[in-house]
Design a protein around this motif. Structure first.
Motif, PDB file in Angstrom:
ATOM      1  N   LEU A  14      -4.060  -2.825   2.194  1.00 29.05           N
ATOM      2  CA  LEU A  14      -3.529  -1.454   2.143  1.00 29.05           C
ATOM      3  C   LEU A  14      -2.072  -1.396   2.567  1.00 29.05           C
ATOM      4  N   GLN A  16       1.205  -3.464   5.267  1.00 27.97           N
ATOM      5  CA  GLN A  16       1.565  -4.323   6.382  1.00 27.97           C
ATOM      6  C   GLN A  16       2.518  -3.602   7.283  1.00 27.97           C
ATOM      7  N   GLY A  19       3.002  -4.910  13.469  1.00 27.72           N
ATOM      8  CA  GLY A  19       2.002  -5.516  14.341  1.00 27.72           C
ATOM      9  C   GLY A  19       0.918  -6.276  13.608  1.00 27.72           C
ATOM     10  N   LYS A  37      -7.756  -3.029  10.531  1.00 30.59           N
ATOM     11  CA  LYS A  37      -6.412  -3.412  10.973  1.00 30.59           C
ATOM     12  C   LYS A  37      -6.498  -4.715  11.744  1.00 30.59           C
ATOM     13  N   GLU A  84     -11.756   4.734   9.925  1.00 31.48           N
ATOM     14  CA  GLU A  84     -11.980   5.534   8.731  1.00 31.48           C
ATOM     15  C   GLU A  84     -10.938   5.198   7.663  1.00 31.48           C
ATOM     16  N   GLY A  89      -3.828   7.326   1.533  1.00 29.70           N
ATOM     17  CA  GLY A  89      -2.828   6.539   2.248  1.00 29.70           C
ATOM     18  C   GLY A  89      -1.957   7.348   3.193  1.00 29.70           C
ATOM     19  N   ASP A  92       4.245   8.308   4.269  1.00 25.60           N
ATOM     20  CA  ASP A  92       5.466   7.625   3.805  1.00 25.60           C
ATOM     21  C   ASP A  92       5.245   7.095   2.390  1.00 25.60           C
ATOM     22  N   LYS A 132       4.941   8.955  13.174  1.00 30.57           N
ATOM     23  CA  LYS A 132       5.868   8.718  12.055  1.00 30.57           C
ATOM     24  C   LYS A 132       5.046   8.820  10.782  1.00 30.57           C
ATOM     25  N   ASN A 135       1.962   6.729  10.091  1.00 35.53           N
ATOM     26  CA  ASN A 135       0.783   6.912  10.939  1.00 35.53           C
ATOM     27  C   ASN A 135       0.141   8.287  10.747  1.00 35.53           C
ATOM     28  N   LEU A 137      -2.100  10.098   7.890  1.00 31.71           N
ATOM     29  CA  LEU A 137      -2.833   9.698   6.692  1.00 31.71           C
ATOM     30  C   LEU A 137      -3.470  10.904   6.020  1.00 31.71           C
ATOM     31  N   LYS A 245      11.333  -3.008   6.793  1.00 33.62           N
ATOM     32  CA  LYS A 245      10.632  -3.222   8.052  1.00 33.62           C
ATOM     33  C   LYS A 245      11.587  -3.113   9.233  1.00 33.62           C
TER      34      LYS A 245
HETATM   35  P1  ATP Z   1       4.335  -0.042  11.942  1.00 32.98           P
HETATM   36  O1  ATP Z   1       3.759  -1.394  12.114  1.00 32.98           O
HETATM   37  O2  ATP Z   1       5.816  -0.006  12.073  1.00 32.98           O
HETATM   38  O3  ATP Z   1       3.652   0.976  12.801  1.00 32.98           O
HETATM   39  P2  ATP Z   1       2.823   0.908   9.684  1.00 32.98           P
HETATM   40  O4  ATP Z   1       2.225   2.084  10.391  1.00 32.98           O
HETATM   41  O5  ATP Z   1       3.171   1.113   8.247  1.00 32.98           O
HETATM   42  O6  ATP Z   1       4.117   0.412  10.407  1.00 32.98           O
HETATM   43  P3  ATP Z   1       0.288  -0.412   9.926  1.00 32.98           P
HETATM   44  O7  ATP Z   1      -0.182   0.523  10.972  1.00 32.98           O
HETATM   45  O8  ATP Z   1      -0.052  -1.846  10.073  1.00 32.98           O
HETATM   46  O9  ATP Z   1       1.860  -0.345   9.784  1.00 32.98           O
HETATM   47  O10 ATP Z   1      -0.275   0.122   8.540  1.00 32.98           O
HETATM   48  C1  ATP Z   1       0.115  -0.447   7.317  1.00 32.98           C
HETATM   49  C2  ATP Z   1      -0.207   0.515   6.182  1.00 32.98           C
HETATM   50  O11 ATP Z   1      -1.605   0.556   5.967  1.00 32.98           O
HETATM   51  C3  ATP Z   1       0.184   1.966   6.480  1.00 32.98           C
HETATM   52  O12 ATP Z   1       1.503   2.212   6.100  1.00 32.98           O
HETATM   53  C4  ATP Z   1      -0.813   2.760   5.656  1.00 32.98           C
HETATM   54  O13 ATP Z   1      -0.255   3.055   4.406  1.00 32.98           O
HETATM   55  C5  ATP Z   1      -1.998   1.838   5.524  1.00 32.98           C
HETATM   56  N1  ATP Z   1      -3.116   2.310   6.375  1.00 32.98           N
HETATM   57  C6  ATP Z   1      -3.228   2.186   7.706  1.00 32.98           C
HETATM   58  N2  ATP Z   1      -4.370   2.700   8.165  1.00 32.98           N
HETATM   59  C7  ATP Z   1      -5.025   3.179   7.094  1.00 32.98           C
HETATM   60  C8  ATP Z   1      -6.294   3.871   6.904  1.00 32.98           C
HETATM   61  N3  ATP Z   1      -7.096   4.146   7.927  1.00 32.98           N
HETATM   62  N4  ATP Z   1      -6.637   4.242   5.653  1.00 32.98           N
HETATM   63  C9  ATP Z   1      -5.802   3.967   4.609  1.00 32.98           C
HETATM   64  N5  ATP Z   1      -4.623   3.339   4.715  1.00 32.98           N
HETATM   65  C10 ATP Z   1      -4.218   2.944   5.929  1.00 32.98           C
END
Ligand code: ATP
Ligand code: MG
Length: 329
Positions: A14, A16, A19, A37, A84, A89, A92, A132, A135, A137, A245
């Motif tokens: 989905l 990256q 973290g 995650k 969940e 998505g 952003d 941000k 985060n 959804l 990034k």
């Molecule tokens: P950062 O690491 O800077 O916080 P980020 O929030 O984009 O950035 P992640 O939290 O690893 O990084 O999430 C990566 C991506 O996965 C997100 O941008 C989002 O689009 C998708 N994602 C995360 N959680 C979910 C979820 N529960 N359902 C659907 N998509 C998700």
């Protein structure tokens, strides 16, 4: 759910983050679709177990404005957090696909985030710390929920050890090392709302070129003095991804170093960004964003106070059809 890695079937990635990565998976025994995650944690077994214990608080977080938690487990050298799955998505991704978000939707985003923050703080004394667009959804029912909040102090520390956790959504007081409060999340919400409404990151002089690569970001930094960034014309995909990034993190290495520091300085020293509208946005939207972006945290309201702001109250009375909106993309 008694979650075990071998019961989870990977469907696809989905996204990256800094973290780790997030995958869409199926919990085969129950046919439940989840988002998994995977966070790489470089820490002692005792610390990892502590993180796992702290994450259990998420089992007690029940709100329609907060992503549900299915469980977490260790999978050496990672920690896996199952939550969940939100089929539309993060915001952003949504604005990068469909362009600037309709201001009525943005009002509903503000409402959902304020409700989520108020719930986390009032019920659990949790401060989010990472508001941000990525985060926040959305799903096809038109629900808006927040994820990735700071439940585990140990997890925050471990990630901070690995990555330099500097985010450009950070409030001025936070950049200056003051204590984190719920009001710091309100600042981050203000920045996020401008980004959604304009369809580009707000710290930018130029309104052009909003394809989310960092040309806008570069415009941010003291325009009088050119900033040594990494090669700008290098358009290959990998470097684009890296630069994207870098917006969130990474003070080490590369030519980004100065620019991030300058951006942080800019946030501290310059007036806060605004929702500049030339009449495009309702006055109350501008006013709400201004309230979020008061530089002095003592003057800034809490999420709970801001739920009474007229823009938020108005958004609830108009009953905008978010489900219909979510079906358009
Ligand atoms: P950062 O690491 O800077 O916080 P980020 O929030 O984009 O950035 P992640 O939290 O690893 O990084 O999430 C990566 C991506 O996965 C997100 O941008 C989002 O689009 C998708 N994602 C995360 N959680 C979910 C979820 N529960 N359902 C659907 N998509 C998700
Ligand atoms: Mg995230």
């Amino acid at each position: 759910y008694d979650l075990r890695d071998e019961d989870l079937k990977d469907l696809h990635e989905l996204g990256q983050g800094n973290g780790g990565s997030v995958k869409k998976v199926e919990h085969v025994p129950t046919h439940t679709i989840m988002a998994k995650k995977i966070v790489l944690i470089d820490a002692k077994p005792s610390v990892r177990k502590q993180i796992l214990r702290e994450l259990q608080i998420m089992h007690d977080c029940h709100s329609v404005y907060i992503i549900s938690f299915y469980g977490a487990f260790l999978s050496d050298p990672n920690i896996c957090i199952c939550m969940e799955f939100m089929d539309k998505g993060s915001l952003d991704g949504i604005y990068k696909r469909i362009g600037a978000i309709d201001i009525e939707v943005v009002a509903n985003v503000a409402h959902a985030v304020l409700e989520g923050l108020t719930y986390l703080y009032d019920v659990h004394r949790i401060i989010h710390r990472d508001i941000k667009p990525s985060n926040i959804l959305c799903n096809s029912k038109g629900q808006i929920k927040i994820c990735d909040f700071g439940v585990s102090g140990e997890l925050i520390n471990s990630i901070a050890d690995t990555f330099v956790g500097t985010s450009t959504y950070m409030s001025p007081e936070r950049i200056q090392g003051a204590q984190y409060t719920v009001k710091s999340d309100v600042w981050s919400l203000g920045i996020s709302l401008i980004e959604l409404a304009l369809g580009r990151f707000p710290f930018s002089e130029s309104a052009s070129d909003d394809d989310s690569d960092l040309s806008d970001f570069e415009g941010t930094l003291s325009p009088a003095r050119p900033v040594p960034l990494e090669k700008k014309k290098d358009k290959n995909k990998e470097s684009k991804r890296n630069r994207r990034k870098s917006r969130g993190v990474s003070l080490q290495g590369g030519g980004m170093t100065m620019s991030i520091l300058e951006l942080l300085q800019h946030i501290v020293n310059e007036p806060a960004p605004k929702l500049i509208s030339d009449g495009r946005f309702p006055k109350m939207a501008e006013d709400f964003v201004n309230s979020c972006l008061l530089k002095d945290p003592d003057q800034r309201q809490t999420p709970k106070d801001l739920l009474n702001h007229e823009w938020i109250v108005h958004a609830q009375t108009t009953n905008f059809d978010l489900e219909a909106w979510a079906s358009t993309f």
